[in-house]
Design an enzyme around this catalytic site. Structure first.
Site, PDB file in Angstrom:
ATOM      1  N   ASP A 105     -53.648 -25.274  42.886  1.00 39.18           N
ATOM      2  CA  ASP A 105     -52.444 -24.777  42.225  1.00 39.18           C
ATOM      3  C   ASP A 105     -51.374 -25.002  43.284  1.00 39.18           C
ATOM      4  O   ASP A 105     -51.373 -24.319  44.310  1.00 39.18           O
ATOM      5  CB  ASP A 105     -52.580 -23.289  41.883  1.00 39.18           C
ATOM      6  CG  ASP A 105     -51.342 -22.773  41.171  1.00 39.18           C
ATOM      7  OD1 ASP A 105     -50.237 -22.971  41.716  1.00 39.18           O
ATOM      8  OD2 ASP A 105     -51.466 -22.182  40.093  1.00 39.18           O
ATOM      9  N   HIS A 106     -50.519 -25.983  43.088  1.00 42.08           N
ATOM     10  CA  HIS A 106     -49.686 -26.394  44.227  1.00 42.08           C
ATOM     11  C   HIS A 106     -48.738 -25.286  44.691  1.00 42.08           C
ATOM     12  O   HIS A 106     -48.265 -25.311  45.813  1.00 42.08           O
ATOM     13  CB  HIS A 106     -48.955 -27.719  43.952  1.00 42.08           C
ATOM     14  CG  HIS A 106     -47.707 -27.595  43.146  1.00 42.08           C
ATOM     15  ND1 HIS A 106     -47.717 -27.475  41.781  1.00 42.08           N
ATOM     16  CD2 HIS A 106     -46.400 -27.561  43.506  1.00 42.08           C
ATOM     17  CE1 HIS A 106     -46.472 -27.383  41.348  1.00 42.08           C
ATOM     18  NE2 HIS A 106     -45.650 -27.440  42.371  1.00 42.08           N
TER      19      HIS A 106
ATOM     20  N   HIS B  79     -49.102 -20.857  37.896  1.00 43.86           N
ATOM     21  CA  HIS B  79     -48.234 -20.618  39.055  1.00 43.86           C
ATOM     22  C   HIS B  79     -47.679 -19.185  39.103  1.00 43.86           C
ATOM     23  O   HIS B  79     -47.673 -18.544  40.139  1.00 43.86           O
ATOM     24  CB  HIS B  79     -47.048 -21.583  39.067  1.00 43.86           C
ATOM     25  CG  HIS B  79     -47.433 -23.032  38.986  1.00 43.86           C
ATOM     26  ND1 HIS B  79     -48.537 -23.544  39.614  1.00 43.86           N
ATOM     27  CD2 HIS B  79     -46.853 -24.082  38.345  1.00 43.86           C
ATOM     28  CE1 HIS B  79     -48.620 -24.852  39.373  1.00 43.86           C
ATOM     29  NE2 HIS B  79     -47.603 -25.204  38.605  1.00 43.86           N
TER      30      HIS B  79
HETATM   31  C1  BG6 Z   1     -45.817 -28.337  37.702  1.00 48.11           C
HETATM   32  C2  BG6 Z   1     -45.426 -28.346  36.263  1.00 48.11           C
HETATM   33  O1  BG6 Z   1     -47.067 -27.735  37.868  1.00 48.11           O
HETATM   34  O2  BG6 Z   1     -44.840 -27.618  38.438  1.00 48.11           O
HETATM   35  C3  BG6 Z   1     -44.061 -28.942  36.078  1.00 48.11           C
HETATM   36  O3  BG6 Z   1     -46.387 -29.087  35.521  1.00 48.11           O
HETATM   37  C4  BG6 Z   1     -43.053 -28.232  36.948  1.00 48.11           C
HETATM   38  O4  BG6 Z   1     -43.652 -28.879  34.721  1.00 48.11           O
HETATM   39  C5  BG6 Z   1     -43.547 -28.176  38.377  1.00 48.11           C
HETATM   40  O5  BG6 Z   1     -41.833 -28.930  36.871  1.00 48.11           O
HETATM   41  C6  BG6 Z   1     -42.626 -27.337  39.242  1.00 48.11           C
HETATM   42  O6  BG6 Z   1     -43.026 -27.428  40.571  1.00 48.11           O
HETATM   43  P1  BG6 Z   1     -42.039 -27.164  41.763  1.00 48.11           P
HETATM   44  O7  BG6 Z   1     -42.878 -27.292  42.990  1.00 48.11           O
HETATM   45  O8  BG6 Z   1     -40.961 -28.192  41.669  1.00 48.11           O
HETATM   46  O9  BG6 Z   1     -41.474 -25.790  41.556  1.00 48.11           O
END
Ligand code: BG6
Length: 483
Positions: free
Chosen positions: A178-179, A241
């Site tokens: 989960d990044h 997230h």
């Molecule tokens: C991803 C989603 O997991 O996270 C995207 O699939 C979203 O839709 C993105 O734009 C947002 O990531 P960050 O790191 O830019 O907040």
């Protein structure tokens, strides 16, 4: 760190180019890759090792923040090999096994194999099974499997996906990315909690009035209509997230903890989320969709006019919710969570609003601003505490001031670097464990159903604004406001 072979499924895909190669390269530049390191990129097409290395080089030129370091780039690329592979064909895996073994012998490295599945989830089960059947997954050292969301579309499909993986890999071998858990400020929440007695003491319903988690985005659906129009923000951002941030901010860790302790604490939090029945969703959740509007003074289309979106789609691009955690620490503290596409800003942040246990003055004029702890996660990384003081020029009146810390994050590792590095070390602290994933789906299932059955309103908000008015009402009815 152990020497290893990194086997990447989906090596010609977008994620590999944008995130995985730059992350590996940055780790290499920081001397965080092991001495013996070999990469096998896999894809459907036949391409030569040279062409594969050239395409990795190309993606580093586009996406790495560390380029301009020519010599080391070539030695980095020399670790890369390519094999064409049809994920359904076990024989291809056997051919790959021979190539991997040959390389392991050549480099004199043990059989430690990291399998990264940068492919659509419907292939996870088949790939995991074929890794095992072909002998590729039979190792004298360790083996690990990295996968990416979406981990299912609802509770049932998430369980089915898990079962298909579980037949081939043990939970301890699976690293679910989960990044958001790789973002430095999200990782910092763990330390903030256990290393600061002041915060630890205040981190309860006794002193905290409410907690707000915001992830606003400027982007719209981009070119991902096929996926997004069936997922919606509720699955794309909220189920994973947002709930992960909620867990990270609310678990109480008394000390630096093991991955297992973190897993248990997070599990306890999701297990304690107060269930929302389908017919109560309307009171707790706001569903929104952007309409045409303006960003940076340029007109932008509404969701329904984006490429590939089904006519009349009722899909959500914005979700706000009021959530409760029924534990002794958190009961009666509302957690307000919102996330949306095409809002007026890119901003991910947590705001903790403190109570006013002793009213400072009976004088109605003397309104004090609340103490707020704001943790900015993205695009800035900072922590700010809002206090009240009086200054010489303020005639003794109260004035809010801000104690502010911001990290110099220019060269801070990116989420994927942190996460891939942790997985290489076998540290699963910042990964999504099955328990919490399953419980998150379970909790959110009635919300998915309410959306699907269209029994709650879909609020339109013009692109470039701060979300639907109803999301503000959600807090106003408790006498609160979004910060
Ligand atoms: C991803 C989603 O997991 O996270 C995207 O699939 C979203 O839709 C993105 O734009 C947002 O990531 P960050 O790191 O830019 O907040």
């Amino acid at each position: 760190m152990d020497a290893m072979t990194f086997v990447l499924f989906g090596a010609t895909g977008d994620l590999a180019k944008r995130k995985i190669y730059p992350a590996l390269y940055n780790l290499y530049i920081d001397n965080k890759l092991p001495e013996g390191f070999s990469v096998f990129g896999l894809g459907r097409r036949e391409i030569s090792n040279e062409d594969f290395q050239a395409s990795v080089r190309d993606s580093l030129h586009k996406f790495s923040r560390r380029l301009g370091i020519g010599d080391r780039l070539e030695s980095f690329l020399s670790s890369f090999r390519y094999s064409a592979l049809n994920v359904n064909n076990v024989e291809d895996y056997s051919t790959l096994l021979s190539a991997v073994q040959e390389r392991e012998n050549e480099l004199k490295i043990p059989e430690n194999r990291m399998f990264y599945l940068s492919v659509a989830p419907e292939y996870f089960g088949t790939i995991a099974q074929n890794i095992n059947q072909s002998g590729l997954g039979t190792v004298k050292g360790w083996r690990r499997l990295i996968i990416e969301k979406p981990f299912g579309h609802d509770l049932e499909s998430a369980r089915a996906l898990h079962e298909s993986l579980e037949q081939s890999f043990a939970e301890e071998e699976i690293y679910r990315i989960d990044h958001y858990l790789g973002k430095p400020m999200v990782q910092n929440l763990e330390v903030l909690g256990f290393a600061n007695p002041v915060l630890q003491a205040l981190w309860t319903n006794r002193y905290i009035a409410n907690v707000q988690i915001t992830a606003n985005e400027l982007v719209g659906v981009e070119d991902r209509a096929g996926y997004f129009d069936t997922a919606g923000t509720i699955r794309d951002m909220f189920q994973n997230h947002m709930l992960q941030i909620l867990m990270m901010v609310t678990m109480h860790l008394p000390k630096r903890s093991t991955p297992e302790e973190v897993r248990m604490k997070k599990r306890d939090i999701v297990a304690s989320l107060r269930p929302i029945a389908k017919d109560e969703v309307i009171n707790h959740v706001i569903r929104g969709q952007y309409s045409a509007g303006e960003l940076n003074q340029s007109p932008v289309p509404g969701y329904l006019d984006e490429n590939g979106i089904e006519a009349g789609s009722r899909n959500d691009t914005y979700v706000a919710a009021k959530v409760w955690i029924d534990t002794p620490f958190w009961s009666e503290v509302p957690f307000y969570i919102r996330t949306g596409k095409r809002t007026h800003e890119k901003s991910t942040r947590i705001v903790v609003e403190f109570k006013e246990p002793l009213k400072m003055s009976s004088d109605a004029e003397e309104e004090a601003a609340p103490n707020l702890l704001t943790i900015e996660i993205n695009p800035m990384e900072s922590i700010t505490l809002q206090l009240n003081t009086k200054s010489a020029g303020s005639d003794g009146k109260l004035e809010p001031i801000h104690m502010h810390f911001s990290s110099n994050s220019k060269n801070a590792p990116e989420a994927y670097e942190n996460l891939i590095h942790d997985a290489m070390l076998g540290d699963s602290t910042f990964f999504a464990h099955w328990d919490e994933v399953e419980l998150s789906w379970k909790w959110i299932q009635p919300v998915l159903e309410a959306f699907k059955e269209d029994i709650i309103p879909l609020h339109l908000y013009p692109a470039g604004t701060n979300g639907p008015e109803a999301a503000h009402q959600l807090l106003a009815e408790d006498g609160n406001q979004w910060w």
